[in-house]
Design a protein around this motif. Structure first.
Motif, mmCIF file in Angstrom:
data_model
loop_
_atom_site.group_PDB
_atom_site.id
_atom_site.type_symbol
_atom_site.label_atom_id
_atom_site.label_comp_id
_atom_site.label_asym_id
_atom_site.label_seq_id
_atom_site.Cartn_x
_atom_site.Cartn_y
_atom_site.Cartn_z
ATOM 1 N N LYS A 1 0.832 -1.199 0.000
ATOM 2 C CA LYS A 1 0.000 0.000 0.000
ATOM 3 C C LYS A 1 0.874 1.259 0.000
ATOM 4 O O LYS A 1 0.609 2.222 -0.738
ATOM 5 C CB LYS A 1 -0.907 -0.004 1.238
ATOM 6 C CG LYS A 1 -1.889 1.165 1.286
ATOM 7 C CD LYS A 1 -2.976 1.001 0.246
ATOM 8 C CE LYS A 1 -4.046 2.076 0.388
ATOM 9 N NZ LYS A 1 -5.118 1.912 -0.614
ATOM 10 N N MET A 2 1.942 1.230 0.801
ATOM 11 C CA MET A 2 2.821 2.390 0.861
ATOM 12 C C MET A 2 3.582 2.580 -0.449
ATOM 13 O O MET A 2 3.853 3.700 -0.866
ATOM 14 C CB MET A 2 3.791 2.249 2.035
ATOM 15 C CG MET A 2 4.672 3.479 2.260
ATOM 16 S SD MET A 2 5.706 3.316 3.722
ATOM 17 C CE MET A 2 4.449 3.352 4.998
ATOM 18 N N LEU A 3 3.954 1.475 -1.106
ATOM 19 C CA LEU A 3 4.633 1.581 -2.385
ATOM 20 C C LEU A 3 3.837 2.435 -3.358
ATOM 21 O O LEU A 3 4.362 3.337 -4.011
ATOM 22 C CB LEU A 3 4.856 0.188 -2.991
ATOM 23 C CG LEU A 3 6.003 -0.665 -2.452
ATOM 24 C CD1 LEU A 3 6.028 -2.006 -3.165
ATOM 25 C CD2 LEU A 3 7.334 0.033 -2.616
ATOM 26 N N ASN B 1 -7.165 -2.436 3.057
ATOM 27 C CA ASN B 1 -6.649 -3.607 2.343
ATOM 28 C C ASN B 1 -6.076 -3.191 0.996
ATOM 29 O O ASN B 1 -6.200 -2.053 0.582
ATOM 30 C CB ASN B 1 -7.735 -4.679 2.189
ATOM 31 C CG ASN B 1 -8.880 -4.211 1.299
ATOM 32 O OD1 ASN B 1 -8.704 -3.394 0.400
ATOM 33 N ND2 ASN B 1 -10.065 -4.755 1.541
ATOM 34 N N MET B 2 -5.477 -4.130 0.317
ATOM 35 C CA MET B 2 -4.699 -3.804 -0.870
ATOM 36 C C MET B 2 -5.546 -3.629 -2.116
ATOM 37 O O MET B 2 -5.025 -3.311 -3.173
ATOM 38 C CB MET B 2 -3.667 -4.903 -1.126
ATOM 39 C CG MET B 2 -2.547 -4.937 -0.131
ATOM 40 S SD MET B 2 -1.452 -6.295 -0.456
ATOM 41 C CE MET B 2 -1.079 -6.012 -2.171
ATOM 42 N N GLU B 3 -6.813 -3.838 -2.056
ATOM 43 C CA GLU B 3 -7.628 -3.739 -3.259
ATOM 44 C C GLU B 3 -7.560 -2.318 -3.803
ATOM 45 O O GLU B 3 -7.818 -1.344 -3.104
ATOM 46 C CB GLU B 3 -9.075 -4.112 -2.938
ATOM 47 C CG GLU B 3 -9.939 -4.214 -4.180
ATOM 48 C CD GLU B 3 -11.304 -4.797 -3.866
ATOM 49 O OE1 GLU B 3 -12.022 -5.090 -4.821
ATOM 50 O OE2 GLU B 3 -11.631 -4.948 -2.675
ATOM 51 N N ARG C 1 2.898 -12.406 -0.567
ATOM 52 C CA ARG C 1 3.197 -11.176 -1.280
ATOM 53 C C ARG C 1 1.988 -10.257 -1.419
ATOM 54 O O ARG C 1 2.131 -9.060 -1.589
ATOM 55 C CB ARG C 1 3.733 -11.514 -2.687
ATOM 56 C CG ARG C 1 5.116 -12.149 -2.637
ATOM 57 C CD ARG C 1 6.148 -11.107 -2.256
ATOM 58 N NE ARG C 1 7.461 -11.697 -2.018
ATOM 59 C CZ ARG C 1 7.991 -11.851 -0.824
ATOM 60 N NH1 ARG C 1 7.330 -11.481 0.252
ATOM 61 N NH2 ARG C 1 9.193 -12.382 -0.686
ATOM 62 N N PHE C 2 0.776 -10.821 -1.370
ATOM 63 C CA PHE C 2 -0.407 -10.017 -1.661
ATOM 64 C C PHE C 2 -1.419 -9.988 -0.520
ATOM 65 O O PHE C 2 -2.573 -9.661 -0.736
ATOM 66 C CB PHE C 2 -1.108 -10.564 -2.912
ATOM 67 C CG PHE C 2 -0.284 -10.482 -4.156
ATOM 68 C CD1 PHE C 2 -0.042 -9.271 -4.762
ATOM 69 C CD2 PHE C 2 0.263 -11.622 -4.711
ATOM 70 C CE1 PHE C 2 0.717 -9.192 -5.908
ATOM 71 C CE2 PHE C 2 1.024 -11.551 -5.856
ATOM 72 C CZ PHE C 2 1.249 -10.341 -6.457
#
Length: 671
Positions: free
Chosen positions: A414-416, A442-444, A464-465
């Motif tokens: 998320k920070m990336l 979340n990463m969505e 990784r995800f």
């Protein structure tokens, strides 16, 4: 007092007598005394042409021979030069040259022999002597042109001269040694285009080919930029003499007018054994690319000039074996911070700031506004019982990054994407550690929909995800760096503009995971390279070993594909395996490269791949495939290569230490 008419005949016998006595002394090996008598015989000739008078037009005559214009040059010299065809004069001069030849005075011999051409251009003995001297001085090409033109001049006056056969024999003898040198004849622009194809080591060797090559390569302004790119690959067996390293480096820079643009050193310890890194940098103030490696192991860089400035440096790479101290790294990056576009540090230094997650950079560092590519790795042998370095510091300093390559660092997906909104290329190595703060969304939707390349390594796709809780340090004494992570829900990205995708795992993807990650790029037609290891073989066969490849798994854009994991699953022994793989390959009509790693595929199956249009097959099987290689090359111009594909990020040569120590996959292969 006798008149000049009466005195001239008296001089001839004196010249003949001096010549006769000189030949006797020559036979007795009294060369110094013989040379004096030969000079006396020359000076006794009635033509009054002394040896010194023969040297006036030597340069013009040699140029005429080289340009095949000897006859024209001799005709222009006639008004200001006299000729003499008296045998005593010619014989004495020829004997004097032979004497100097015995005394190894070849420069004197050449001057006198060229003068003989102007003295008697129709005398074959002149060309026989000059030809011998030219060959002794390794001027085979010039000797051949001299013989050829000399024969033409002699034949015009005396076509039946007794020495003509000997002259022709010498011409034929030297002819095989004559080669056409394009470097000296072709336009300099064409020469430059030719030398551009040579690597730096070969270019340096070309300096020793001949004086002509050396002069052209070092003094021509058109070829000056060839020395602006220098690549050194030094080992204990191959280096130009450590004591001569700095003078050699300075000399090469001088050829390029001290405008070195790109410097690559593979073998840094040898290079710097007799010169300091600060000296190298001070000479190379106009550098744009600097790449350093040390294949023998760790080499610490500690010192730099206090006020170093590299205002044009755009690419800095500190590769395998190069360990910069924190202060050195800060000083080097600060020197080029305003221009740096690509930064690679494969052995980040450890320092006290590491515990706070700021190492090795902190807010006081220079801003890297132009930085677009970041490759960072932290050596596993330095891992401690803490979180290790993370990317937060570099994210604050370089907000415009488009490509990131990380290994053994802590990161947050998320920070990336939040800190680097322009990010389009991602590689995350096997030991990069996922960390998401509690309460983080979340990463969505966190991945950039314009992502072009995605490369991951790990034990599973969830590693990784997945959305995670903060990690806690384990007390495992065998793996003090290992983190305990509580895995939550997995949200896989769907990227529709991917061009390259590689996922290297310990456990295969499930059918649903594979479809979620791969299908968007397949259907959009942008995906060109697909490397999933191990390949999810369950999508090839049903429960009764029938081919059940999903209909969506087809594309005209795929040019590279890896096929691994069938041997581990014990599928290669079934006949249906070949049928399923051929059906899979048929789904990609423009497929040109396949990597099968160490899969136990038969040569017959690989031959069928080639017949379907595949031009390159990479393998690491122990069995020899020499027959298949010859057949593929002869009939289809295809290659069977026994090494990993070099273009994948996971195959980067500067990851060698990590491969040796930690990347041991059970059912897939890493280099």
């Amino acid at each position: 007092m006798p008149t000049s008419e009466g005195s001239a005949p008296a001089r001839e016998p004196a010249g003949s007598l001096a010549l006769k006595k000189g030949l006797e002394l020559y036979a007795q090996k009294d060369y110094e005394a013989a040379a004096k008598l030969f000079k006396k015989a020359i000076n006794s000739c009635s033509c009054q042409i002394h040896g010194e008078m023969l040297l006036d037009s030597n340069e013009d005559i040699l140029t005429g021979i080289e340009n095949n214009q000897l006859k024209e040059v001799l005709s222009t010299l006639t008004p200001r030069s006299r000729r003499c065809d008296k045998q005593v004069h010619i014989h004495a001069l020829d004997s004097l040259i032979a004497t100097y030849e015995i005394l190894f005075k070849l420069d004197k011999c050449l001057n006198l022999a060229v003068g003989m051409v102007n003295l008697a251009p129709r005398e074959p003995k002149v060309y026989l002597r000059l030809g011998k001297i030219l060959r002794l001085k390794s001027k085979q090409n010039l000797a051949y042109h001299m013989y050829r033109q000399g024969i033409e001049l002699v034949e015009r006056k005396n076509p039946n001269h007794s020495l003509l056969p000997k002259l022709r024999a010498q011409r034929d003898k030297v002819a095989p040694l004559v080669g056409f040198d394009p470097v000296t004849k072709f336009p300099i622009e064409l020469v430059r285009m030719t030398f551009e194809f040579l690597d730096f080591k070969t270019l340096c060797r070309c300096l020793r080919v001949s004086k002509d090559w050396n002069n052209i390569l070092t003094k021509s302004t058109v070829l000056r930029d060839l020395w602006h790119v220098q690549t050194y690959k030094l080992t204990h067996r191959s280096h130009p003499g450590i004591r001569r390293m700095l003078p050699t480096f300075k000399a090469y820079n001088k050829y390029g007018k001290n405008a070195l643009r790109e410097l690559s050193i593979d073998g840094l310890s040898h290079f710097l054994q007799w010169c300091k890194f600060s000296q190298v940098i001070e000479i190379s103030q106009q550098l744009k690319v600097l790449k350093l490696r040390e294949p023998r192991g760790s080499f610490e860089l500690e010192s730099l000039p206090p006020k170093l400035r590299l205002p044009q440096l755009t690419n800095l790479s500190l590769g395998y074996g190069v360990r910069p101290q924190p202060q050195f790294l800060e000083q080097l990056i600060s020197a080029c911070g305003s221009s740096l576009e690509e930064l690679s540090v494969f052995e980040l230094p450890y320092c006290a700031r590491l515990a706070s997650g700021q190492a090795p950079w902190y807010p006081g560092w220079v801003k890297l506004e132009k930085l677009k590519v970041v490759r960072l790795a932290y050596p596993n042998y330095e891992s401690r019982a803490d979180l290790g370095p993370n990317l937060r510091g570099i994210m604050e300093l370089a907000p415009n990054v488009e490509e990131v390559w990380i290994d053994n660092l802590t990161y947050s997906p998320k920070m990336l994407m939040t800190k680097w909104p322009k990010l389009q290329y991602i590689f995350v190595g096997n030991h990069a550690r996922l960390f998401t703060v509690v309460g983080e969304d979340n990463m969505e939707g966190s991945f950039n929909e314009n992502m072009r390349e995605l490369h991951f390594e790990g034990r599973s796709v969830q590693s990784r995800f997945s959305t995670c809780y903060p990690p806690m340090v384990t007390s495992n004494p065998q793996a003090p760096w290992l983190l305990t992570i509580h895995v939550g829900s997995s949200v896989l990205p769907q990227l529709r503009r991917l061009e390259r995708l590689s996922i290297l795992l310990h456990t295969p993807l499930t059918t649903s995971e594979f479809e979620t990650v791969v299908r968007p790029g397949i259907e959009s037609g942008t995906l060109r390279e697909l490397d999933i290891r191990p390949f999810p073989v369950n999508i090839l066969f049903g429960s009764l070993f029938k081919v059940v490849i999903p209909d969506w798994l087809r594309s005209e854009s795929i040019t590279y594909l890896s096929i691994t994991g069938l041997t581990v699953a014990n599928l290669c022994q079934y006949r249906e395996c070949d049928e399923g793989l051929l059906t899979l390959v048929d789904r990609f009509p423009n497929l040109r490269s396949i990597d099968i790693s160490n899969e136990q595929f038969s040569d017959a199956l690989l031959a069928k791949f080639i017949q379907r249009g595949v031009k390159t097959i990479y393998h690491r099987a122990k069995q020899s495939k020499a027959d298949l290689q010859e057949w593929a090359s002869t009939h289809y111009n295809a290659q069977i290569i026994s090494r990993p594909p070099p273009h994948l990020p996971s195959m980067h040569p500067d990851r060698q230490r990590f491969f040796n120590d930690h990347l041991q996959f059970s059912n897939t292969e890493l280099p």
